[in-house]
Write a protein that holds these residues in place. Sequence first.
Motif, PDB file in Angstrom:
ATOM      1  N   LYS A 199       0.821  -1.139   0.110  1.00  0.00           N
ATOM      2  CA  LYS A 199       0.028  -0.120  -0.020  1.00  0.00           C
ATOM      3  C   LYS A 199       0.846   1.380   0.076  1.00  0.00           C
ATOM      4  N   ILE A 200       0.647   2.116  -0.950  1.00  0.00           N
ATOM      5  CA  ILE A 200       1.301   3.427  -1.021  1.00  0.00           C
ATOM      6  C   ILE A 200       0.491   4.482  -0.689  1.00  0.00           C
ATOM      7  N   GLU A 201       0.897   5.421   0.004  1.00  0.00           N
ATOM      8  CA  GLU A 201       0.254   6.821   0.212  1.00  0.00           C
ATOM      9  C   GLU A 201       0.922   7.933  -0.094  1.00  0.00           C
ATOM     10  N   VAL A 202       0.324   8.674  -0.607  1.00  0.00           N
ATOM     11  CA  VAL A 202       1.171   9.993  -0.923  1.00  0.00           C
ATOM     12  C   VAL A 202       0.020  11.244  -0.769  1.00  0.00           C
ATOM     13  N   VAL A 203       0.548  12.271  -0.324  1.00  0.00           N
ATOM     14  CA  VAL A 203      -0.253  13.359   0.031  1.00  0.00           C
ATOM     15  C   VAL A 203       0.142  14.517  -0.835  1.00  0.00           C
ATOM     16  N   VAL A 204      -0.668  14.840  -1.811  1.00  0.00           N
ATOM     17  CA  VAL A 204      -0.201  16.086  -2.960  1.00  0.00           C
ATOM     18  C   VAL A 204      -1.328  17.161  -2.947  1.00  0.00           C
ATOM     19  N   PRO A 205      -0.652  18.393  -3.228  1.00  0.00           N
ATOM     20  CA  PRO A 205      -1.540  19.488  -3.761  1.00  0.00           C
ATOM     21  C   PRO A 205      -2.721  18.992  -4.669  1.00  0.00           C
ATOM     22  N   ASP A 206      -3.913  19.655  -4.844  1.00  0.00           N
ATOM     23  CA  ASP A 206      -5.062  19.382  -5.462  1.00  0.00           C
ATOM     24  C   ASP A 206      -4.436  19.328  -7.072  1.00  0.00           C
ATOM     25  N   ASP A 207      -3.978  20.341  -7.473  1.00  0.00           N
ATOM     26  CA  ASP A 207      -3.374  20.526  -8.735  1.00  0.00           C
ATOM     27  C   ASP A 207      -2.518  19.328  -9.310  1.00  0.00           C
ATOM     28  N   GLN A 208      -1.863  18.576  -8.455  1.00  0.00           N
ATOM     29  CA  GLN A 208      -0.950  17.351  -8.890  1.00  0.00           C
ATOM     30  C   GLN A 208      -1.754  16.098  -8.800  1.00  0.00           C
ATOM     31  N   THR A 209      -2.664  15.948  -8.401  1.00  0.00           N
ATOM     32  CA  THR A 209      -3.788  14.749  -8.066  1.00  0.00           C
ATOM     33  C   THR A 209      -3.700  13.985  -9.304  1.00  0.00           C
ATOM     34  N   GLU A 210      -4.233  14.477 -10.331  1.00  0.00           N
ATOM     35  CA  GLU A 210      -4.413  13.698 -11.594  1.00  0.00           C
ATOM     36  C   GLU A 210      -2.965  12.982 -12.269  1.00  0.00           C
ATOM     37  N   VAL A 211      -2.105  14.103 -12.072  1.00  0.00           N
ATOM     38  CA  VAL A 211      -0.681  13.561 -12.839  1.00  0.00           C
ATOM     39  C   VAL A 211      -0.158  12.356 -11.762  1.00  0.00           C
ATOM     40  N   VAL A 212      -0.239  12.268 -10.561  1.00  0.00           N
ATOM     41  CA  VAL A 212       0.194  11.331  -9.363  1.00  0.00           C
ATOM     42  C   VAL A 212      -0.582  10.311  -9.780  1.00  0.00           C
ATOM     43  N   VAL A 213      -2.029  10.175  -9.862  1.00  0.00           N
ATOM     44  CA  VAL A 213      -2.889   8.889 -10.314  1.00  0.00           C
ATOM     45  C   VAL A 213      -2.450   8.292 -11.651  1.00  0.00           C
ATOM     46  N   GLU A 214      -2.161   9.072 -12.290  1.00  0.00           N
ATOM     47  CA  GLU A 214      -2.022   8.518 -13.674  1.00  0.00           C
ATOM     48  C   GLU A 214      -0.647   7.855 -13.727  1.00  0.00           C
ATOM     49  N   THR A 215       0.516   8.422 -13.084  1.00  0.00           N
ATOM     50  CA  THR A 215       1.740   7.898 -12.937  1.00  0.00           C
ATOM     51  C   THR A 215       1.723   6.614 -12.356  1.00  0.00           C
ATOM     52  N   ILE A 216       1.005   6.586 -10.981  1.00  0.00           N
ATOM     53  CA  ILE A 216       0.983   5.237 -10.383  1.00  0.00           C
ATOM     54  C   ILE A 216       0.303   4.204 -11.241  1.00  0.00           C
ATOM     55  N   ALA A 217      -0.873   4.598 -11.885  1.00  0.00           N
ATOM     56  CA  ALA A 217      -1.495   3.580 -12.579  1.00  0.00           C
ATOM     57  C   ALA A 217      -0.360   3.159 -13.912  1.00  0.00           C
ATOM     58  N   LYS A 218       0.342   3.993 -14.613  1.00  0.00           N
ATOM     59  CA  LYS A 218       1.179   3.319 -15.442  1.00  0.00           C
ATOM     60  C   LYS A 218       2.234   2.685 -15.134  1.00  0.00           C
TER      61      LYS A 218
END
Length: 112
Positions: free
Chosen positions: A60-79
């Motif tokens: 389980k990975i947990e990362v707290v990010v600013p709102d404007d980085q959320t989609e990029v982080v989600v896409e990066t993890i998924a890929k």
Amino acid sequence: MKLVMAVIKPYKLDDVRQALTDIGAQGLTASEVKGFGRQKGQTEIYRGAEYVVNFLPKVKIEVVVPDDQTEVVVETIAKAAQTGKIGDGKIFVYDVSKAIRIRTGESGDEAL
């Protein structure tokens, strides 16, 4: 701020960590966990006897990010975590109402 939590296959952890580092994400918490999803565990053979493993090892990975980085982080993890096979994992996104850096007392995005 958002908490992005992902449950992935253990051997994909280094790939995900490197991908997040490459996009500038700072801070990550990783925990060894066990669980199952649609595959409902698996059957294994040990010394000729067949038995069912109900909980599979995951990370389980947990990362707290600013709102404007959320989609990029989600896409990066998924890929980075995708293998195309069953059991690749899940990503969840939660709202974070407050974050405080204990050492300095900074709060909000500055605490990240």
